[in-house]
Design a protein around this motif. Structure first.
Motif, short mmCIF file in Angstrom:
data_model
loop_
_atom_site.label_atom_id
_atom_site.label_comp_id
_atom_site.label_asym_id
_atom_site.label_seq_id
_atom_site.Cartn_x
_atom_site.Cartn_y
_atom_site.Cartn_z
N GLN A 144 81.84 19.79 43.38
CA GLN A 144 83.72 19.28 43.28
C GLN A 144 82.68 17.73 44.47
N ALA A 145 84.35 16.62 44.35
CA ALA A 145 83.81 16.02 45.16
C ALA A 145 85.10 15.28 45.47
N LEU A 146 85.45 14.22 46.40
CA LEU A 146 85.94 14.12 47.42
C LEU A 146 86.06 12.23 47.37
N ALA A 147 86.36 11.78 46.89
CA ALA A 147 86.33 9.57 47.13
C ALA A 147 87.28 9.13 48.14
N TRP A 148 86.63 8.51 48.83
CA TRP A 148 87.46 7.61 50.30
C TRP A 148 87.93 6.29 49.70
N GLY A 149 87.79 5.92 48.07
CA GLY A 149 87.88 4.66 48.76
C GLY A 149 87.27 4.60 46.51
N GLU A 150 86.77 3.27 46.41
CA GLU A 150 86.09 2.99 45.39
C GLU A 150 84.81 4.36 44.72
N ALA A 151 84.67 4.46 43.70
CA ALA A 151 83.63 5.32 44.06
C ALA A 151 83.74 5.82 42.47
N PRO A 152 82.13 5.95 41.63
CA PRO A 152 82.53 6.24 40.85
C PRO A 152 82.97 7.42 39.71
N SER A 153 83.10 8.35 39.05
CA SER A 153 83.19 9.00 38.59
C SER A 153 82.38 9.78 37.41
N THR A 154 82.17 8.78 37.24
CA THR A 154 80.85 9.85 35.85
C THR A 154 79.41 8.70 36.25
N GLY A 155 77.88 9.64 35.43
CA GLY A 155 76.39 9.56 35.79
C GLY A 155 76.12 10.38 35.90
#
Length: 166
Positions: A144-155
């Motif tokens: 699972q992931a949590l983003a607080w701003g602009e961050a990649p979603s692939t890689g």
């Protein structure tokens, strides 16, 4: 109920941290991982929670790199989160994760990844939907992931070297 106090881990806490990790997970694996993360300099943030002057819980956010066509991107991995059995169910884990998130966001981190129980980590905003496009040896519902701003979603997710020993 006595309040939970969260603070950065200090060198004097190492033995108590090891005890919490071993008791929480019933073995040495996670405690050894923490020691390797610390000795390798891979720790971005390490916190302990105290209740009545005793270390009741511990969390590490280590450096995670996302390799993509756009180059490497720095993020963090939440692991491990450990609560001593006699302090479980008292909000210790919640206090550690929420405090960690505030501190990480404040210093400009924008993405955290965790491998854990979706029911538990969803309460903090983590979701598999946010992590499902990452390439990872750990890909599955628990990633699972949590983003607080602009961050990649692939890689490709590249964890700190000590994780390879697990």
């Amino acid at each position: 109920m006595t309040a939970v106090s969260v603070r950065p881990a200090e060198a004097k806490d190492r033995e108590a941290i090891r005890t919490v990790e071993e008791r929480a997970f019933g073995g040495r694996t996670e405690a050894d991982l923490v020691e390797r993360l610390v000795s390798d300099g891979a720790v971005v943030l390490e916190l302990v929670a105290e209740i009545d002057g005793r270390i009741a819980g511990h969390v590490v956010f280590s450096r995670l790199t996302i390799e993509s066509d756009g180059g490497p991107y720095l993020a963090v991995a939440l692991a491990p989160l450990a609560i001593a059995p006699d302090f479980q169910g008292r909000g210790v884990g919640t206090a550690l994760v929420e405090d960690g998130h505030r501190r990480l966001e404040k210093v400009g981190e924008t993405l955290s990844v965790v491998l854990g129980d979706p029911e538990y980590y969803n309460r903090f905003g983590y979701s598999h939907d946010r992590a499902e496009q990452f390439l990872s040896d750990y890909q599955g519902e628990a990633l699972q992931a949590l983003a607080w701003g602009e961050a990649p979603s692939t890689g490709r997710l590249v964890y700190a070297a000590p994780f390879a020993a697990l």
